[in-house]
Design an enzyme around this catalytic site. Structure first.
Site, short mmCIF file in Angstrom:
data_model
loop_
_atom_site.label_atom_id
_atom_site.label_comp_id
_atom_site.label_asym_id
_atom_site.label_seq_id
_atom_site.Cartn_x
_atom_site.Cartn_y
_atom_site.Cartn_z
N ASN A 50 -12.06 -1.49 14.34
CA ASN A 50 -11.21 -2.65 14.05
C ASN A 50 -11.04 -3.57 15.26
O ASN A 50 -10.20 -4.47 15.23
CB ASN A 50 -9.83 -2.18 13.59
N HIS A 136 -0.16 -1.07 2.69
CA HIS A 136 -0.51 0.08 3.52
C HIS A 136 0.42 1.27 3.29
O HIS A 136 1.59 1.11 2.93
CB HIS A 136 -0.46 -0.32 4.99
N GLU A 176 0.18 -7.75 2.58
CA GLU A 176 -0.60 -7.81 3.81
C GLU A 176 -1.22 -9.19 3.90
O GLU A 176 -1.34 -9.89 2.89
CB GLU A 176 -1.69 -6.73 3.82
N SER A 180 -6.69 -4.09 4.31
CA SER A 180 -7.50 -3.29 5.21
C SER A 180 -8.73 -2.66 4.57
O SER A 180 -9.71 -2.37 5.27
CB SER A 180 -6.65 -2.19 5.85
N ASP A 205 2.54 -7.76 6.47
CA ASP A 205 1.86 -6.85 7.40
C ASP A 205 0.59 -7.56 7.86
O ASP A 205 -0.38 -7.66 7.12
CB ASP A 205 1.53 -5.53 6.68
N HIS A 208 -4.37 -6.82 10.21
CA HIS A 208 -5.79 -7.17 10.24
C HIS A 208 -6.03 -8.68 10.20
O HIS A 208 -7.18 -9.12 10.15
CB HIS A 208 -6.52 -6.50 9.08
N LYS A 233 -5.95 -3.80 16.72
CA LYS A 233 -7.07 -4.39 15.99
C LYS A 233 -7.67 -5.51 16.83
O LYS A 233 -8.32 -5.26 17.82
CB LYS A 233 -6.62 -4.88 14.61
#
Length: 383
Positions: A50, A136, A176, A180, A205, A208, A233
């Site tokens: 990542n 997540h 998110e 992910s 979130d 990423h 990440k």
């Protein structure tokens, strides 16, 4: 064998039989050879990290970590509420607020801890929270522990989210920015508009997405109330931060047990993360190189007949479906010297086992050529 020993042994046997047993893999790698490592005497190209902007091995960040250790030592020594909160932490929080527009920030040692603490501190029995189906595990665990009622909508389904918000009047909606396992992007502006109209907060979130998404897509104070950023990440380091209003952050400082009773993030790690924010946010050169690599990979897959999703982020899932097929494809790639993530249920829904390919700025076109060539060969045998 009885008791806890028997329980552990039975769980292992069951996981092995289902092809779902997780285990660690010990690697040998060096900063001088990005995206390459060895394992059990074989060398691999790494397409599973990542570290999207390649900052974990950048000379600037390595120097920053060393300088941070020289200035502050390698450990914080105490909880942030005792003597563990110092200049390096405050400066990192300030940089994150400047980058996102939020009023205040709170540092944690990991993204999992930050997400879990946020959910179980803000919410409790009697509260309702609406969330994307694919949030997540750290968010789900925190919500379960909080005792709040969780209502989930189909992944990235804006109309379904709007219906749930209107029906349940939740305190917040959780999503998110970049998911992910799928690599797709949430419609933050539309979700934020709906939440604002209904008096709900939008919590994002951004693990990423931070440092990766374009200015038009990225999360910030203009399209969410709380933003969780991780440093492991795109920033290439370790730790995380919750960003939000001053009142919200002050509430978390006073009530989040994970924060109150944990040794603070290492000041050297905070110092390095502050450097990473500057490298990731202030230039744009790394993002452009990453974008070019993503486009190159997708174009090559199209030419080679490798089915991909519409993700335009570094996360490029290749849906295989069956566990047996996934294992064969993974082993084929492994024998060819290519390491990718093999993602199985329950991390992803049943029937959607996949390769999780992640691209970064240090991947060369020749390395991507090798990856796609091997992918095409491995997948053709499964058709």
């Amino acid at each position: 064998m009885t008791g806890l020993s028997a329980k552990i042994a039975q769980a292992k046997v069951a996981a092995q039989a289902a092809g779902l047993l997780r285990a660690r893999v010990q690697l040998t790698q060096t900063a001088s050879s990005p995206n390459q490592f060895s394992c059990e005497a074989q060398h691999y190209l790494n397409f599973s990290s990542n570290d999207y902007l390649g900052l974990s091995v950048s000379p600037q960040l390595i120097d920053a970590l060393v300088e941070g250790a020289r200035r502050y030592g390698v450990g914080s020594g105490a909880s942030p509420l005792v003597t563990g909160y110092g200049d390096a932490h405050a400066e990192l929080e300030s940089s994150l607020c400047k980058a996102t527009g939020h009023e205040a920030a709170l540092l944690f040692c990991s993204g999992f801890s930050a997400n879990s603490a946020l959910m179980k501190t803000l919410f409790g029995t009697g509260d309702t929270v609406v969330a994307d189906k694919l949030i997540h595990a750290s968010l789900i665990d925190g919500l379960r522990e909080s005792g709040a009622t969780l209502r989930r909508f189909s992944h990235n389904d804006l109309l379904a989210a709007q219906r749930l918000i209107k029906a349940h009047q939740p305190l917040a909606l959780v999503t998110e920015s970049v998911f992910s396992m799928d690599g797709d992007v949430a419609p933050l502006s539309q979700l934020y508009k709906t939440c604002t109209q209904q008096g709900s907060w939008l919590i994002v979130d951004d693990a990423h997405g931070f440092g990766v998404l374009s200015a038009q897509q990225q999360a910030n104070a203009h399209n969410c109330d709380i933003q969780v950023v991780t440093f492991g990440k795109a920033l290439g380091g370790q730790g995380a931060a919750i960003l939000g209003s001053r009142a919200c952050i002050d509430f978390l400082v006073a009530n989040a047990r994970d924060y109150i009773y944990s040794t603070a993030l290492s000041p050297s790690a905070a110092y390095a993360a502050n450097c990473a924010v500057s490298l990731a946010i202030e230039t744009g050169e790394l993002q452009q190189k990453l974008t070019d690599n993503i486009a190159y990979f997708k174009a090559l897959c199209l030419q080679s007949g490798v089915a991909i999703t519409d993700s335009n982020t570094p996360i490029q899932p290749i849906i295989v479906g069956k566990l047996e097929s996934l294992q064969r494809v993974f082993e084929y790639l492994k024998q060819a010297g290519i390491w990718v993530g093999a993602i199985r249920p329950p991390t992803v829904p049943k029937g959607s086992a996949r390769l999780r390919i992640t691209l970064n700025v240090n991947h060369s076109h020749s390395q991507i050529d090798m990856l796609v060539s091997c992918l095409a060969s491995a997948l053709s045998s499964e058709r």
